[in-house]
Design a protein around this motif. Sequence first.
Motif, PDB file in Angstrom:
ATOM      1  N   LYS A  77       0.859  -1.183   0.000  1.00 49.43           N
ATOM      2  CA  LYS A  77       0.000   0.000   0.000  1.00 49.43           C
ATOM      3  C   LYS A  77       0.893   1.230   0.000  1.00 49.43           C
ATOM      4  N   ILE A  78       0.402   2.273  -0.617  1.00 48.15           N
ATOM      5  CA  ILE A  78       1.126   3.545  -0.634  1.00 48.15           C
ATOM      6  C   ILE A  78       0.893   4.225   0.710  1.00 48.15           C
ATOM      7  N   SER A  79       1.989   4.584   1.391  1.00 44.99           N
ATOM      8  CA  SER A  79       1.848   5.265   2.680  1.00 44.99           C
ATOM      9  C   SER A  79       2.023   6.779   2.544  1.00 44.99           C
ATOM     10  N   ALA A  80       2.758   7.218   1.527  1.00 42.19           N
ATOM     11  CA  ALA A  80       2.961   8.656   1.322  1.00 42.19           C
ATOM     12  C   ALA A  80       3.300   8.912  -0.138  1.00 42.19           C
ATOM     13  N   ILE A  81       3.048  10.131  -0.568  1.00 44.75           N
ATOM     14  CA  ILE A  81       3.338  10.537  -1.947  1.00 44.75           C
ATOM     15  C   ILE A  81       3.922  11.937  -1.917  1.00 44.75           C
ATOM     16  N   ARG A  82       4.899  12.158  -2.777  1.00 48.76           N
ATOM     17  CA  ARG A  82       5.410  13.512  -3.001  1.00 48.76           C
ATOM     18  C   ARG A  82       5.670  13.653  -4.484  1.00 48.76           C
ATOM     19  N   MET A  83       5.688  14.860  -4.953  1.00 48.93           N
ATOM     20  CA  MET A  83       5.951  15.094  -6.362  1.00 48.93           C
ATOM     21  C   MET A  83       7.421  15.436  -6.545  1.00 48.93           C
ATOM     22  N   VAL A  99       6.469  10.304  -6.484  1.00 53.68           N
ATOM     23  CA  VAL A  99       7.334   9.350  -5.791  1.00 53.68           C
ATOM     24  C   VAL A  99       6.456   8.705  -4.729  1.00 53.68           C
ATOM     25  N   PHE A 100       6.318   7.378  -4.817  1.00 54.90           N
ATOM     26  CA  PHE A 100       5.476   6.626  -3.894  1.00 54.90           C
ATOM     27  C   PHE A 100       6.345   6.064  -2.774  1.00 54.90           C
ATOM     28  N   THR A 101       5.939   6.256  -1.544  1.00 52.08           N
ATOM     29  CA  THR A 101       6.579   5.579  -0.420  1.00 52.08           C
ATOM     30  C   THR A 101       5.631   4.476   0.010  1.00 52.08           C
ATOM     31  N   LEU A 102       6.150   3.247   0.056  1.00 49.00           N
ATOM     32  CA  LEU A 102       5.326   2.103   0.414  1.00 49.00           C
ATOM     33  C   LEU A 102       5.338   1.886   1.919  1.00 49.00           C
ATOM     34  N   ALA A 130       4.379  -0.381 -12.333  1.00 52.16           N
ATOM     35  CA  ALA A 130       3.511  -0.303 -11.160  1.00 52.16           C
ATOM     36  C   ALA A 130       2.072  -0.121 -11.598  1.00 52.16           C
ATOM     37  N   SER A 131       1.184  -0.845 -10.948  1.00 58.16           N
ATOM     38  CA  SER A 131      -0.244  -0.709 -11.176  1.00 58.16           C
ATOM     39  C   SER A 131      -0.869  -0.284  -9.853  1.00 58.16           C
ATOM     40  N   ILE A 132      -1.556   0.853  -9.865  1.00 58.66           N
ATOM     41  CA  ILE A 132      -2.151   1.391  -8.647  1.00 58.66           C
ATOM     42  C   ILE A 132      -3.652   1.138  -8.688  1.00 58.66           C
ATOM     43  N   ASP A 133      -4.152   0.434  -7.680  1.00 66.21           N
ATOM     44  CA  ASP A 133      -5.571   0.078  -7.587  1.00 66.21           C
ATOM     45  C   ASP A 133      -6.108  -0.529  -8.872  1.00 66.21           C
ATOM     46  N   GLY A 134      -5.325  -1.391  -9.512  1.00 65.01           N
ATOM     47  CA  GLY A 134      -5.772  -2.103 -10.693  1.00 65.01           C
ATOM     48  C   GLY A 134      -5.754  -1.304 -11.986  1.00 65.01           C
ATOM     49  N   PHE A 160      -2.464  10.047 -10.425  1.00 64.98           N
ATOM     50  CA  PHE A 160      -3.174  10.677  -9.307  1.00 64.98           C
ATOM     51  C   PHE A 160      -3.268   9.737  -8.108  1.00 64.98           C
ATOM     52  N   PRO A 161      -2.128   9.241  -7.626  1.00 66.98           N
ATOM     53  CA  PRO A 161      -2.147   8.283  -6.517  1.00 66.98           C
ATOM     54  C   PRO A 161      -2.520   8.955  -5.196  1.00 66.98           C
ATOM     55  N   LYS A 162      -3.036   8.144  -4.288  1.00 68.28           N
ATOM     56  CA  LYS A 162      -3.393   8.625  -2.954  1.00 68.28           C
ATOM     57  C   LYS A 162      -2.837   7.644  -1.923  1.00 68.28           C
ATOM     58  N   ALA A 163      -2.508   8.159  -0.756  1.00 65.59           N
ATOM     59  CA  ALA A 163      -2.058   7.296   0.334  1.00 65.59           C
ATOM     60  C   ALA A 163      -3.171   6.306   0.665  1.00 65.59           C
ATOM     61  N   GLY A 164      -2.790   5.084   0.932  1.00 64.34           N
ATOM     62  CA  GLY A 164      -3.740   4.030   1.259  1.00 64.34           C
ATOM     63  C   GLY A 164      -4.126   3.158   0.075  1.00 64.34           C
ATOM     64  N   GLN A 165      -3.804   3.598  -1.145  1.00 64.28           N
ATOM     65  CA  GLN A 165      -4.143   2.792  -2.310  1.00 64.28           C
ATOM     66  C   GLN A 165      -3.198   1.598  -2.422  1.00 64.28           C
ATOM     67  N   LYS A 166      -3.710   0.508  -2.987  1.00 59.38           N
ATOM     68  CA  LYS A 166      -2.885  -0.676  -3.221  1.00 59.38           C
ATOM     69  C   LYS A 166      -2.014  -0.435  -4.441  1.00 59.38           C
ATOM     70  N   ILE A 167      -0.789  -0.965  -4.381  1.00 60.24           N
ATOM     71  CA  ILE A 167       0.138  -0.850  -5.501  1.00 60.24           C
ATOM     72  C   ILE A 167       0.775  -2.215  -5.737  1.00 60.24           C
ATOM     73  N   ARG A 168       0.879  -2.583  -6.997  1.00 57.63           N
ATOM     74  CA  ARG A 168       1.537  -3.830  -7.390  1.00 57.63           C
ATOM     75  C   ARG A 168       2.667  -3.449  -8.336  1.00 57.63           C
ATOM     76  N   ILE A 169       3.892  -3.843  -7.997  1.00 63.56           N
ATOM     77  CA  ILE A 169       5.060  -3.537  -8.826  1.00 63.56           C
ATOM     78  C   ILE A 169       5.635  -4.859  -9.307  1.00 63.56           C
TER      79      ILE A 169
END
Length: 177
Positions: free
Chosen positions: A112-118, A125-128, A162-166, A143-152
């Motif tokens: 899951k994405i725990s934090a995001i910064r541009m 940049v996704f922090t898992l 990377a696929s974010i929330d499918g 347009f990722p958001k914290a808490g979304q599932k990510i598959r790399i």
Amino acid sequence: MFRPTPTLAGLCLLVAALPAQAKDKPLDGPPPAVFQAVVDCKALSDPAARLACYDKAVSAMDAARTAKELVVTDRATVREAKRGLFGLSLPSIKLFGGGDNDDDEVKEIESKISAIRMASDGFPVFTLEDGARWKQTDGRNTFPKAGQKIRIRKASLGSYVASIDGQPGVRVIRQAN
């Protein structure tokens, strides 16, 4: 500020502790002498001599482990270390097995994405959850958001997708923590 994850820090300490001459020693060669001594005890036919041999060899093995001259681990720990190092470029060492028949090779991770910064180039940049950071390198806006599932997963030519929330995948690269 650079903060190593516990897995990465442990790997660095382990690699730094390896003796210089070990770089030429294949890890799939003969086992360490302290381990081989335990195995050799089973060939003794006299029960008292075999027990004395085991006692001596196991004491030597325990002393080597305590002195950090022998590292004992299991497959689950190796898998977890490989998962934590997924996407990082490391020197080609057989510390975790490997080779042509590596059944434990990590080909994808889910988190899951725990934090995001541009980043300065506009890509996120996704922090898992485990602290690993991945940067999008191309593709559409996610347009990722914290808490979304990510598959790399591994892709062609050493790249990662990377696929974010499918959603359809975008190219990403692992960044040093």
